[in-house]
Design a protein around this motif. Structure first.
Motif, short mmCIF file in Angstrom:
data_model
loop_
_atom_site.label_atom_id
_atom_site.label_comp_id
_atom_site.label_asym_id
_atom_site.label_seq_id
_atom_site.Cartn_x
_atom_site.Cartn_y
_atom_site.Cartn_z
N CYS A 6 30.54 32.77 0.01
CA CYS A 6 31.20 34.79 0.57
C CYS A 6 29.87 35.70 0.18
O CYS A 6 29.17 35.54 0.20
N SER A 7 30.33 36.16 -0.25
CA SER A 7 29.94 37.99 -0.76
C SER A 7 29.54 37.49 -1.80
O SER A 7 28.51 38.53 -1.96
N GLY A 524 35.21 40.19 -3.02
CA GLY A 524 35.80 39.24 -2.31
C GLY A 524 36.64 40.36 -0.92
O GLY A 524 35.44 41.55 -0.98
N GLY A 549 27.61 40.49 -7.19
CA GLY A 549 29.02 40.10 -6.52
C GLY A 549 29.35 40.09 -7.42
O GLY A 549 29.71 38.67 -7.77
N ALA A 550 29.31 40.04 -8.45
CA ALA A 550 30.24 39.65 -9.74
C ALA A 550 31.66 40.55 -9.90
O ALA A 550 31.75 41.70 -9.94
N MET A 551 32.81 39.12 -9.70
CA MET A 551 33.66 39.76 -10.11
C MET A 551 34.15 40.02 -11.28
O MET A 551 33.15 39.72 -12.30
N GLY A 575 40.54 43.23 -6.30
CA GLY A 575 41.76 41.67 -5.88
C GLY A 575 42.24 41.37 -7.65
O GLY A 575 42.09 41.80 -8.47
N ASP A 576 42.76 40.43 -6.52
CA ASP A 576 43.85 39.81 -8.04
C ASP A 576 42.79 38.68 -9.23
O ASP A 576 42.76 39.06 -10.40
N GLY A 577 42.12 38.08 -8.42
CA GLY A 577 41.16 37.37 -9.04
C GLY A 577 40.34 38.29 -9.75
O GLY A 577 39.85 37.76 -10.75
N SER A 578 40.04 38.90 -9.32
CA SER A 578 39.12 39.57 -9.88
C SER A 578 39.12 40.48 -11.31
O SER A 578 38.46 40.67 -12.36
N MET A 581 39.48 39.22 -14.10
CA MET A 581 38.37 38.62 -15.48
C MET A 581 38.30 39.54 -16.41
O MET A 581 37.28 39.09 -16.79
N LEU A 606 42.21 34.13 -3.98
CA LEU A 606 40.56 34.02 -3.91
C LEU A 606 40.00 34.48 -2.39
O LEU A 606 40.15 33.04 -1.76
N MET A 608 38.02 35.68 -0.54
CA MET A 608 36.93 35.51 -0.07
C MET A 608 36.83 34.15 0.52
O MET A 608 36.16 34.00 1.67
N VAL A 609 36.90 33.47 -0.74
CA VAL A 609 36.54 32.10 -0.36
C VAL A 609 37.47 31.20 0.79
O VAL A 609 37.61 30.52 1.12
C1 LIG Z 1 32.30 36.11 -11.46
C2 LIG Z 1 32.11 35.57 -10.62
N1 LIG Z 1 33.19 33.92 -10.36
C3 LIG Z 1 33.13 33.42 -8.95
C4 LIG Z 1 32.45 33.69 -7.60
C5 LIG Z 1 32.81 33.53 -5.59
N2 LIG Z 1 33.32 34.22 -5.49
C6 LIG Z 1 33.30 35.42 -4.82
S1 LIG Z 1 34.67 35.93 -4.10
C7 LIG Z 1 36.23 35.18 -5.00
C8 LIG Z 1 37.38 35.93 -4.79
C9 LIG Z 1 37.17 37.03 -5.56
O1 LIG Z 1 38.59 36.89 -5.52
P1 LIG Z 1 40.17 38.09 -5.20
O2 LIG Z 1 38.90 39.21 -6.88
O3 LIG Z 1 40.94 37.48 -5.48
O4 LIG Z 1 39.65 39.36 -4.20
P2 LIG Z 1 39.83 38.77 -2.60
O5 LIG Z 1 38.97 38.05 -2.31
O6 LIG Z 1 41.02 37.59 -2.37
O7 LIG Z 1 40.62 40.07 -2.09
C10 LIG Z 1 34.65 34.65 -5.58
C11 LIG Z 1 35.77 33.15 -6.41
C12 LIG Z 1 31.94 35.55 -8.16
N3 LIG Z 1 31.41 36.20 -6.74
N4 LIG Z 1 32.03 35.78 -9.44
#
Ligand SMILES: Cc1ncc(C[n+]2csc(CCOP(=O)(O)OP(=O)(O)O)c2C)c(N)n1
Ligand SMILES: [Mg+2]
Length: 708
Positions: A6-7, A524, A549-551, A575-578, A581, A606, A608-609
């Motif tokens: 992805c991004s 994301g 592209g660091a979450m 994002g909930d995933g970012s 972190m 996640l 974008m994935v």
């Molecule tokens: C530290 C890190 N691990 C893995 C990734 C790969 N990655 C890119 S976008 C993404 C999903 C992000 O999810 P979220 O923050 O919830 O954002 P959303 O896409 O749901 O808006 C991942 C896992 C990354 N960019 N950075």
């Protein structure tokens, strides 16, 4: 294409980092440094002789041209002063003999050429915009001849660079520095709760202010926790000078810093810090690491603040002002163009004023990269928004149909170009960038200028104003693009039910803040929507991890920006995933009273994935769900409860009719605030040009509710 994720930028680091490095000789010096290091560890002196002299690395390079010593200190009258580089905070006063300037490449610019570019000449010769490293009114806490600890010398060196905020997390090897920081009357230390948080905070500080950000960590895990931040800062050209501590971090970070130092004698601290700040901010800015062993911090010394910098070879390679003959060529080419487009990037952040004037003078439409958002105002009718993988149809159409592409401060990144051969294939390309390694790296330009884009644009503007009153008219081209805009506008679904679509949340935030907030993001889908739907009117209001592209970038970079901009609203669209972190920084924003607003676009995935799973893997979910599999109806984790534990006020909003009020409350509540916005996970970021594809393969329809 190879389906890298992805991004985020798997694979990008290696190639880009190699190209961005300023040191020409990192490969063949590696062995020498490593063995010197081993010797140093064993208590030898040979290592110190080798390792302290980074300047040797420069001076021995093939580029060395024997520049006389460059003095640093209180400004003297001199006919030759030089603007160091593009970032406002990084402009320093360097005084040298006239001859020195010749060696620095100034001779390549004819006297007459420079004279013709009045604005540039004024800036260079008057020294008005040049700042002495030590403020004239600086008062030391120590008598001139009073010995003090190395750590106090370091802190005073930072004070003399104008540092008022540091992001430092202590440990055994850095306690001396923290003790010294408590003795400073002017530096405020923000105690982030993780070293990755502190380096992102320093980046947020640097990106939003244009000044050098500083973070400090202890050795071992403290230092290795900084590594992602170095890589990020190198790619996105934020500049953080980062005193860290003890080996082997110098080795670990060699390829992801612009330069690094291991300080081996206490007397070197003033010079090394001066050089580190200069390197971080000059030319193409980048992160610099300074490793100061504990015994050096403890040694007593009387500092010599007038030590000269020893960066002769580096200085010799800083690009000279742009040549007038090249600028004239660009203007001649422009006179024959029918469909020109400006492609503006992060290298223009300090040149926004000149870019706006250039557009006023020429009427050429502008598209921006992810990092360039805000270099040209989003509300201007000549603005085409972002280009590239998730750019607008009309921006990508414009580049695809252009007969002239003016690439200013950009690097032809693969997220912008897609298939290189198809990118701007009908256009003559003009590339202006300060980094010679970028010119011709991905796309061969027809005319290139390796110079500070601010100077080049100022020169172009002056030449245009002095030229014929009748200028090329691009109104037919702009009208064509307006037609494409009408046919292919940016849009998002307007469901009948009460679901909040993420784009609407960002659009509402933009309305309520007038496009003037500082926005940070994670990585994301939310990041791309924040780029598409928030309208950036000014530069340095957009903080994102674009290159790497660091979450986890969103919250700490927001707090770094809030530490330096108390009067501007700072919103982390996350994002909930970012967010999770670097969730620990909730404690920092409460304790440090940093009024960061966090708007989480919580899709429980996640996202974008997931979008890539939908499009390219038949929607097979492979570890992309972030909720509780045993209670899928719930929202998990409960960010509001976590915020409560950190004493950050919060709310959750799930229905569209409550969205505007919820965002208003977030903005109006004094201090930090977390708003958990629940959004569907089926939305896709559109338009989308799949990686490695060309404009004709652009996708404009669909979401995760369909099967592909
Ligand atoms: C530290 C890190 N691990 C893995 C990734 C790969 N990655 C890119 S976008 C993404 C999903 C992000 O999810 P979220 O923050 O919830 O954002 P959303 O896409 O749901 O808006 C991942 C896992 C990354 N960019 N950075
Ligand atoms: Mg998500």
């Amino acid at each position: 294409m190879a389906q890298t994720c992805c991004s985020c930028r798997a694979g990008a680091l290696q190639s880009s980092a190699a190209a961005a490095l300023v040191r020409p000789d990192c490969g063949d010096r590696r062995g020498e440094r490593a063995s010197a290091l081993a010797f140093a560890k064993a208590g030898g002196v040979r290592a110190s002789q080798k390792l302290q002299s980074n300047e040797e690395q420069f001076s021995r390079s093939a580029f060395f041209r024997g520049v006389p010593e460059v003095k640093v200190g209180a400004p003297r009258r001199s006919r030759s002063t030089m603007a160091a580089g593009p970032s406002s905070g990084g402009v320093v006063s360097i005084l040298s003999e006239e001859k020195g300037m010749e060696h620095m490449g100034m001779a390549a610019v004819k006297e007459a050429d420079v004279a013709a570019i009045g604005a540039i000449e004024t800036r260079i010769s008057s020294g008005k915009s040049l700042t002495a490293p030590t403020p004239r009114d600086f008062v030391s806490r120590y008598a001139d001849d009073e010995p003090r600890k190395g750590s106090d010398i370091l802190v005073e060196a930072l004070e003399r660079e104008g540092v008022r905020t540091t992001f430092a997390y202590p440990g055994g090897a850095s306690m001396e520095i923290h003790q010294a920081l408590t003795r400073s009357n002017v530096i405020r230390n923000v105690l982030c709760r993780h070293e990755q948080g502190e380096i992102f905070a320093a980046e947020g500080y640097a990106k939003s202010s244009g000044r050098v950000g500083v973070c400090i960590a202890t050795s071992g895990p403290g230092a290795t926790n900084l590594v992602t931040g170095f890589a990020d800062a190198l790619l996105d050209i934020a500049h953080a000078a980062l005193p860290s501590l003890e080996t082997p971090i110098v080795e670990v970070t060699r390829s992801i810093t612009k330069h690094n130092y291991l300080v081996m004698t206490v007397e070197d601290i003033p010079r090394v810090i001066r050089e580190a700040f200069f390197l971080a901010a000059s030319g193409r800015p980048g992160p610099v690491l300074v490793d100061i062993p504990k015994d050096i911090q403890q040694q007593m010394a009387i500092p010599d603040w007038n030590q000269p910098m020893k960066l002769q070879s580096y200085l010799s390679r800083l690009p000279p002002p742009p040549q007038i003959s090249l600028m004239q060529q660009i203007i001649r080419l422009l006179a024959t163009a029918k469909k020109p487009v400006i492609y503006s990037g992060g290298g223009c952040l300090h040149a926004s004023k000149e870019l706006r004037e250039f557009v006023e003078l020429t009427g050429i439409p502008v598209t921006s990269t992810l990092m360039g958002l805000g270099t040209f105002p989003a509300s201007d009718k000549r603005y085409l928004s972002m280009l590239g993988m998730h750019g607008t149809v009309y921006a990508n159409y414009a580049v695809d149909n252009a007969d002239m592409l003016l690439a200013f401060g950009v690097r032809f990144d693969d997220r912008v170009t897609g298939k290189l051969e198809s990118f701007a294939s009908r256009a003559s390309i003009v590339h202006i960038d300060i980094d010679p390694a970028e010119i011709g790296k991905n796309k061969q330009p027809h005319i290139s200028i390796c110079a500070d884009v601010q100077l080049a644009l100022a020169g172009l503007n002056k030449l245009i104003k002095e030229g014929p009153a009748e200028r090329p008219d691009f109104s037919a081209w702009r009208a064509e693009l307006d037609g494409v805009k009408l046919k292919w506008p940016m849009k998002f679904p307007k469901f009948d039910n009460s679901v909040i679509v993420p784009q609407l949340a960002i659009q509402t935030l933009c309305e309520l803040t007038g496009g003037n907030a500082i926005i940070s993001t994670g990585v994301g889908q939310h990041q791309m929507w924040a780029a598409q739907w928030y309208e950036y009117e000014q530069p340095r209001r957009w903080l994102t991890s674009g290159g790497l592209g660091a979450m986890g970038f969103g919250l700490p970079s927001a707090l770094g920006a809030a530490a330096t901009h108390p009067d501007i609203p700072v919103v982390d669209i996350d994002g909930d995933g970012s967010f999770i972190m670097n969730i620990q920084e909730l404690a920092t924003i409460h304790v440090e009273k940093l009024p960061v607003k966090i708007m989480i676009l919580n899709n429980q995935h996640l996202g974008m994935v997931v979008q890539w799973e939908d499009r390219f893997y038949k929607a097979n979910r492979a570890h992309t769900y972030l909720g509780d599999p045993e209670a899928e109806a719930d929202i998990y984790p409960d960010f509001c409860k976590i915020a409560e534990g950190c004493k950050v006020p919060s709310a959750r909003v799930t229905r569209r009719e409550h969205l505007r009020d919820a965002i208003t409350k977030m903005l109006e509540t004094p201090g930090p605030y977390l708003l958990d916005v629940i959004v569907p996970h089926q939305e896709h970021v559109l338009p989308m040009i799949p990686g490695g594809a060309s404009f004709k393969e652009i996708i404009t329809e669909g979401d995760g509710r369909q099967i592909y």
